[in-house]
Every structure is written in C-alpha cells, then in structure tokens.
Motif scaffolding. Structure first.
Motif, short mmCIF file in Angstrom:
data_model
loop_
_atom_site.label_atom_id
_atom_site.label_comp_id
_atom_site.label_asym_id
_atom_site.label_seq_id
_atom_site.Cartn_x
_atom_site.Cartn_y
_atom_site.Cartn_z
N ARG A 53 0.84 -1.22 0.00
CA ARG A 53 0.00 0.00 0.00
C ARG A 53 0.87 1.26 0.00
N ARG A 54 1.96 1.21 0.75
CA ARG A 54 2.89 2.34 0.76
C ARG A 54 3.51 2.54 -0.62
N ALA A 55 3.90 1.45 -1.26
CA ALA A 55 4.48 1.53 -2.60
C ALA A 55 3.46 2.09 -3.59
N GLU A 56 2.20 1.65 -3.48
CA GLU A 56 1.14 2.18 -4.36
C GLU A 56 1.00 3.69 -4.21
N GLU A 57 0.97 4.15 -2.98
CA GLU A 57 0.80 5.59 -2.72
C GLU A 57 2.00 6.38 -3.25
N LEU A 58 3.19 5.90 -3.01
CA LEU A 58 4.37 6.60 -3.49
C LEU A 58 4.46 6.58 -5.01
N GLN A 59 4.06 5.48 -5.61
CA GLN A 59 4.05 5.40 -7.08
C GLN A 59 3.02 6.39 -7.64
N ARG A 60 1.87 6.48 -7.01
CA ARG A 60 0.84 7.42 -7.44
C ARG A 60 1.35 8.86 -7.33
N GLN A 61 2.00 9.18 -6.21
CA GLN A 61 2.54 10.53 -6.03
C GLN A 61 3.61 10.85 -7.08
N ALA A 62 4.46 9.89 -7.37
CA ALA A 62 5.51 10.11 -8.37
C ALA A 62 4.90 10.35 -9.75
N LEU A 63 3.86 9.61 -10.09
CA LEU A 63 3.21 9.80 -11.39
C LEU A 63 2.54 11.16 -11.47
N GLU A 64 1.90 11.58 -10.39
CA GLU A 64 1.28 12.92 -10.36
C GLU A 64 2.33 14.01 -10.53
N THR A 65 3.45 13.86 -9.85
CA THR A 65 4.53 14.84 -9.97
C THR A 65 5.07 14.87 -11.39
N PHE A 66 5.28 13.71 -11.98
CA PHE A 66 5.77 13.60 -13.35
C PHE A 66 4.82 14.30 -14.32
N ARG A 67 3.54 14.01 -14.18
CA ARG A 67 2.54 14.63 -15.07
C ARG A 67 2.45 16.13 -14.82
N GLY A 68 2.47 16.53 -13.56
CA GLY A 68 2.38 17.94 -13.21
C GLY A 68 3.54 18.76 -13.72
N ALA A 69 4.69 18.12 -13.85
CA ALA A 69 5.89 18.80 -14.35
C ALA A 69 5.99 18.76 -15.87
N GLY A 70 4.96 18.22 -16.51
CA GLY A 70 4.98 18.14 -17.97
C GLY A 70 5.84 17.02 -18.50
N GLY A 71 6.06 16.01 -17.70
CA GLY A 71 6.89 14.87 -18.09
C GLY A 71 6.48 14.20 -19.39
N PRO A 72 5.18 13.89 -19.55
CA PRO A 72 4.78 13.25 -20.80
C PRO A 72 5.11 14.09 -22.03
N ARG A 73 4.88 15.38 -21.94
CA ARG A 73 5.16 16.28 -23.06
C ARG A 73 6.64 16.29 -23.35
N LEU A 74 7.46 16.39 -22.32
CA LEU A 74 8.91 16.42 -22.50
C LEU A 74 9.43 15.15 -23.18
N LEU A 75 8.78 14.03 -22.92
CA LEU A 75 9.20 12.77 -23.51
C LEU A 75 8.45 12.45 -24.80
N GLY A 76 7.58 13.35 -25.22
CA GLY A 76 6.82 13.13 -26.45
C GLY A 76 5.75 12.08 -26.31
N LEU A 77 5.24 11.92 -25.10
CA LEU A 77 4.20 10.92 -24.84
C LEU A 77 2.82 11.59 -24.83
N PRO A 78 1.78 10.83 -25.11
CA PRO A 78 0.43 11.39 -24.99
C PRO A 78 0.12 11.74 -23.54
N GLY A 79 -0.64 12.80 -23.34
CA GLY A 79 -1.08 13.38 -22.10
C GLY A 79 -1.02 12.66 -20.86
#
Length: 86
Positions: free
Chosen positions: A60-86
């Motif tokens: 459960r801790r790993a799930e929460e931390l993974q979710r937070q990391a994904l939110e941070t990645f998306r919030g920082a424009g990570g998909p766009r920087l890597l040329g990935l869809p939204g």
C-alpha cells in the motif's frame, strides 16, 4: 546502496522461504525511493508473502508513493517532454 537492487533481491529471498528477509528488502527498496507497486502486484514470486500484513502494508505504501511520483511527473509536464500522450 541502490534501492532497486534491494527490490530485485527480495523475491529471491521469498522463493527461498526467507520471508522476513524479503520483507526487509522490500522496505529498504521503498525507503530508498524505488516503489514499483505495479510490478509487486504482478510478480508471482511474492505470492507466498501476499497474506502477510507486513507485505500488504509495504504494498500500500508503494502504491501511494508510485501514485505521487506519477502525479509529480505529469504535473511537471513529463509526458510532453518525452513526447508521450497526455
């Protein structure tokens, strides 16, 4: 030490029957910043640990931390920087 290494050694210990050792390595991996909850969910080598409350807490801790990391990645424009869809 590399947190990912701890994660990859954990299932070997689980398969060998060293459940406490496996759980300890999973905790070290997550504490070290490596938290692949999606892999933990699918990896059959962890099956013997799934009934353990400690495993479920770690998962459960790993799930929460993974979710937070994904939110941070998306919030920082990570998909766009890597040329990935939204």
């Amino acid at each position: 030490a590399d947190a990912e290494v701890f994660y990859h050694w954990a299932p070997a210990l689980a398969v060998a029957g060293d459940y406490d050792g496996a759980l300890g390595l999973l905790e070290r991996a997550i504490d070290g910043g490596f938290h692949p909850a999606s892999s933990m969910a699918r990896d059959g080598r962890f099956d013997a640990l799934r009934a353990a409350p400690d495993f479920n807490q770690i998962f459960r801790r790993a799930e929460e931390l993974q979710r937070q990391a994904l939110e941070t990645f998306r919030g920082a424009g990570g998909p766009r920087l890597l040329g990935l869809p939204g």
